[in-house]
Design a protein around this motif. Structure first.
Motif, PDB file in Angstrom:
ATOM      1  N   LYS A 115       0.802  -1.225   0.000  1.00 35.02           N
ATOM      2  CA  LYS A 115       0.000   0.000   0.000  1.00 35.02           C
ATOM      3  C   LYS A 115       0.839   1.281   0.000  1.00 35.02           C
ATOM      4  CE  LYS A 115      -4.174  -1.878   0.274  1.00 35.02           C
ATOM      5  NZ  LYS A 115      -3.928  -3.323   0.339  1.00 35.02           N
ATOM      6  N   ASN A 141      -4.038  -1.929   6.245  1.00 31.61           N
ATOM      7  CA  ASN A 141      -2.752  -1.584   5.621  1.00 31.61           C
ATOM      8  C   ASN A 141      -2.774  -0.265   4.868  1.00 31.61           C
ATOM      9  OD1 ASN A 141      -1.386  -3.782   6.580  1.00 31.61           O
ATOM     10  ND2 ASN A 141      -1.776  -5.036   4.765  1.00 31.61           N
ATOM     11  N   SER A 240      -2.827 -11.471  -4.627  1.00 35.72           N
ATOM     12  CA  SER A 240      -4.020 -11.627  -3.793  1.00 35.72           C
ATOM     13  C   SER A 240      -4.940 -10.428  -4.022  1.00 35.72           C
ATOM     14  CB  SER A 240      -3.649 -11.772  -2.321  1.00 35.72           C
ATOM     15  OG  SER A 240      -3.026 -10.610  -1.866  1.00 35.72           O
ATOM     16  N   GLY A 242      -8.515  -8.212  -3.010  1.00 36.07           N
ATOM     17  CA  GLY A 242      -9.675  -7.830  -2.207  1.00 36.07           C
ATOM     18  C   GLY A 242     -10.556  -6.930  -3.062  1.00 36.07           C
ATOM     19  N   ASP A 243     -10.208  -5.644  -3.103  1.00 34.90           N
ATOM     20  CA  ASP A 243     -10.929  -4.714  -3.975  1.00 34.90           C
ATOM     21  C   ASP A 243     -10.506  -4.830  -5.441  1.00 34.90           C
ATOM     22  OD1 ASP A 243     -12.819  -2.994  -2.448  1.00 34.90           O
ATOM     23  OD2 ASP A 243     -11.045  -2.597  -1.230  1.00 34.90           O
ATOM     24  N   GLY A 244      -9.317  -5.357  -5.685  1.00 30.56           N
ATOM     25  CA  GLY A 244      -8.861  -5.532  -7.067  1.00 30.56           C
ATOM     26  C   GLY A 244      -7.969  -4.418  -7.573  1.00 30.56           C
ATOM     27  N   CYS A 245      -7.619  -3.471  -6.698  1.00 26.53           N
ATOM     28  CA  CYS A 245      -6.848  -2.306  -7.151  1.00 26.53           C
ATOM     29  C   CYS A 245      -5.389  -2.672  -7.478  1.00 26.53           C
ATOM     30  CB  CYS A 245      -6.918  -1.205  -6.096  1.00 26.53           C
ATOM     31  SG  CYS A 245      -6.105   0.313  -6.594  1.00 26.53           S
ATOM     32  N   ILE A 246      -4.759  -3.487  -6.620  1.00 27.51           N
ATOM     33  CA  ILE A 246      -3.383  -3.905  -6.912  1.00 27.51           C
ATOM     34  C   ILE A 246      -3.370  -4.682  -8.233  1.00 27.51           C
ATOM     35  CG2 ILE A 246      -1.459  -5.369  -6.167  1.00 27.51           C
ATOM     36  CD1 ILE A 246      -2.337  -4.938  -3.274  1.00 27.51           C
ATOM     37  N   THR A 379       2.183  -9.296  -0.500  1.00 32.00           N
ATOM     38  CA  THR A 379       1.693  -7.923  -0.378  1.00 32.00           C
ATOM     39  C   THR A 379       1.826  -7.309   1.016  1.00 32.00           C
ATOM     40  OG1 THR A 379      -0.432  -9.023  -0.179  1.00 32.00           O
ATOM     41  CG2 THR A 379       0.048  -7.974  -2.289  1.00 32.00           C
TER      42      THR A 379
HETATM   43  C1  LIG Z   1      -4.762  -4.289   0.237  1.00 34.71           C
HETATM   44  C2  LIG Z   1      -4.131  -5.617   0.290  1.00 34.71           C
HETATM   45  C3  LIG Z   1      -4.440  -6.626  -0.632  1.00 34.71           C
HETATM   46  C4  LIG Z   1      -5.498  -6.513  -1.692  1.00 34.71           C
HETATM   47  O1  LIG Z   1      -5.419  -5.379  -2.495  1.00 34.71           O
HETATM   48  P1  LIG Z   1      -6.694  -4.885  -3.310  1.00 34.71           P
HETATM   49  O2  LIG Z   1      -6.213  -3.753  -4.091  1.00 34.71           O
HETATM   50  O3  LIG Z   1      -7.742  -4.529  -2.292  1.00 34.71           O
HETATM   51  O4  LIG Z   1      -7.161  -6.037  -4.133  1.00 34.71           O
HETATM   52  C5  LIG Z   1      -3.773  -7.826  -0.527  1.00 34.71           C
HETATM   53  N1  LIG Z   1      -2.857  -8.034   0.434  1.00 34.71           N
HETATM   54  C6  LIG Z   1      -2.529  -7.081   1.336  1.00 34.71           C
HETATM   55  C7  LIG Z   1      -1.524  -7.411   2.376  1.00 34.71           C
HETATM   56  C8  LIG Z   1      -3.170  -5.850   1.293  1.00 34.71           C
HETATM   57  O5  LIG Z   1      -2.857  -4.938   2.217  1.00 34.71           O
END
Ligand SMILES: *Cc1c(COP(=O)(O)O)cnc(C)c1O
Ligand SMILES: [Zn+2]
Length: 417
Positions: A115, A141, A240, A242-246, A379
């Motif tokens: 992040k 994070n 990995s 969650g929201d898909g931004c990475i 991540t």
């Molecule tokens: C934020 C985060 C993700 C997922 O990122 P998204 O952009 O929400 O998909 C994965 N792993 C870690 C450790 C994160 O902090």
């Protein structure tokens, strides 16, 4: 000279100048109207070449400055972000019969997660705008990272976190001086409340996806991978989600280096979600354009997301790259934490190891070929969630007296040949 041209809505295609609006396309709304950042690639291609990069002594992600949306570089904060190690892992290769597996260790950032790539860019945008107060909603994070940068920049910071945010992340937030608002609800609730507060009080909002500049910071992980692999792009990248931004940000990074002629082919992007929090996997498998909201349940708090805010771009990235989304169970995530620690020496939080669990699963199904070059992105750091990672260990420390005989008695296996 600025290389930033403008922003474009991913759904209706409307283009905006950089200072027209801050977040999503008003016609399409917050989930559908996420915007893509446009650059002058002709100008960038003169500035970013294999040769200029080989000579560049800036060993942080700011080495890619022409490809970042910064108008006032003097506003960049001094914390060193990016240029994280890419480790080859022979032990993982041997386990799965793959010839080349690398671990991109993004836990090695100033606040110990990927992040920081996004926060370091967002703080510049907040300062360029001249705001005094900023906010974010976060599973932990994004906020702890944001708070470090906003502390340096002297900005007043209000953070919205869900009830289940791990204590170490809360500790970071409080120590960096943020005001922490623990929302009675989950991450999706915290997100909505944060956006309402930002809109009502005019705070600059670093919440993921709706702020178009975050993915720009995150894409630098992809740019580094290309450079670290000596311009030979991988075949698969596991991330990995969650929201898909990475995930979408990294795909944009690969595409941009391809467009600039720096790499000759593109990887397939594999997004890994936790089984109890897998709206993108479900949408992918039913070929839906949008995710059905759900109540997330997983040990991996950083990817515990019921409404993926970057779903439009993320689904597009999987499709365009020829990749896919896949789900792993919490048990698979826990065993990936210990596998990663023992075979690569990298200590990840649950969401940080989820991508490796995804590779293990797909490798067992024979989805990757022996000769494929595979990169797994880690991540976030294991110290971010001690209670979570302790569930991955079955053993306990052995209690001994201050006496060598007692030590020998407690560890007989050390003395058998
Ligand atoms: C934020 C985060 C993700 C997922 O990122 P998204 O952009 O929400 O998909 C994965 N792993 C870690 C450790 C994160 O902090
Ligand atoms: Zn639109």
């Amino acid at each position: 000279m600025h290389t930033l041209l403008g922003l474009k809505c991913v759904s209706c295609g409307r283009e905006f100048t950089p200072d027209e609006i801050d977040y999503t396309c008003p016609a399409c709304g917050p989930l559908t109207g996420t915007r893509e950042v446009l650059y002058d690639y002709r100008a960038i291609s003169k500035l970013l070449t294999r040769k200029t990069l080989a000579q560049n002594r800036e060993f942080s992600h700011w080495r890619y400055l022409p490809l970042l949306p910064v108008l006032q570089p003097e506003k960049i904060q001094p914390l060193s972000v990016g240029w994280t190690p890419l480790y080859r892992s022979p032990q993982l290769e041997n386990q799965w019969g793959l010839e080349r597996v690398w671990i991109k260790d993004d836990s090695r950032n100033p606040t110990a997660s990927l992040k920081d790539r996004a926060s370091s860019v967002a703080v510049v945008k907040a300062l360029e705008k001249g705001v005094g107060t900023v906010t974010a909603a976060s599973t932990g994070n994004a906020a702890s990272s944001w708070s470090a940068f906003t502390a340096l920049a002297g900005l007043k910071t209000a953070i919205f976190v869900p009830q289940n945010a791990p204590r170490p992340k809360i500790a970071q937030l409080l120590l960096f001086g943020a005001t922490v608002l623990k929302v009675n609800g989950n991450y999706d609730d915290a997100f909505d409340l944060c956006c309402r507060a930002a809109e009502k009080w005019g705070w600059y909002n670093r919440s993921t996806a709706i702020n178009p500049y975050l993915g720009e910071g995150k894409k630098t992980a992809a740019l580094e991978i290309c450079e670290q692999l000596n311009w030979e792009a991988p075949d698969y990248v596991f991330v990995s989600v969650g929201d898909g931004c990475i995930f979408q940000g990294m795909w944009k990074g690969f595409k941009e280096f391809y467009q600039l002629g720096l790499i000759e082919r593109l990887p397939k992007m594999i997004g890994v979600q936790a089984q109890g929090s897998a709206p993108l996997v479900r949408a992918w498998e039913s070929r839906a354009e949008r995710c059905e909201p759900l109540q997330p349940r997983t040990i991996a708090d950083s990817i515990s997301v019921g409404v993926p805010r970057d779903q439009v771009k993320a689904l597009k990235a999987a499709r365009e790259s020829g990749g896919r989304f896949t789900a792993v169970s919490d048990e698979e995530i826990l065993s990936a934490i210990s596998l990663l620690a023992r075979s690569a020496g990298v200590f990840a939080e649950p969401a940080g190891a989820a991508a490796l669990a995804g590779l293990k699963k797909l490798a067992a199904q024979g989805a990757c070929g022996r000769q494929d070059r595979v990169v797994v992105v880690v991540t976030g750091h294991g110290l971010k969630d001690i209670d979570g990672v302790m569930q991955a260990v079955s053993r306990q420390p052995l209690q001994v007296e201050n006496d060598l005989e007692d030590v020998a008695e407690k560890i007989p296996s050390f003395f058998h040949c």
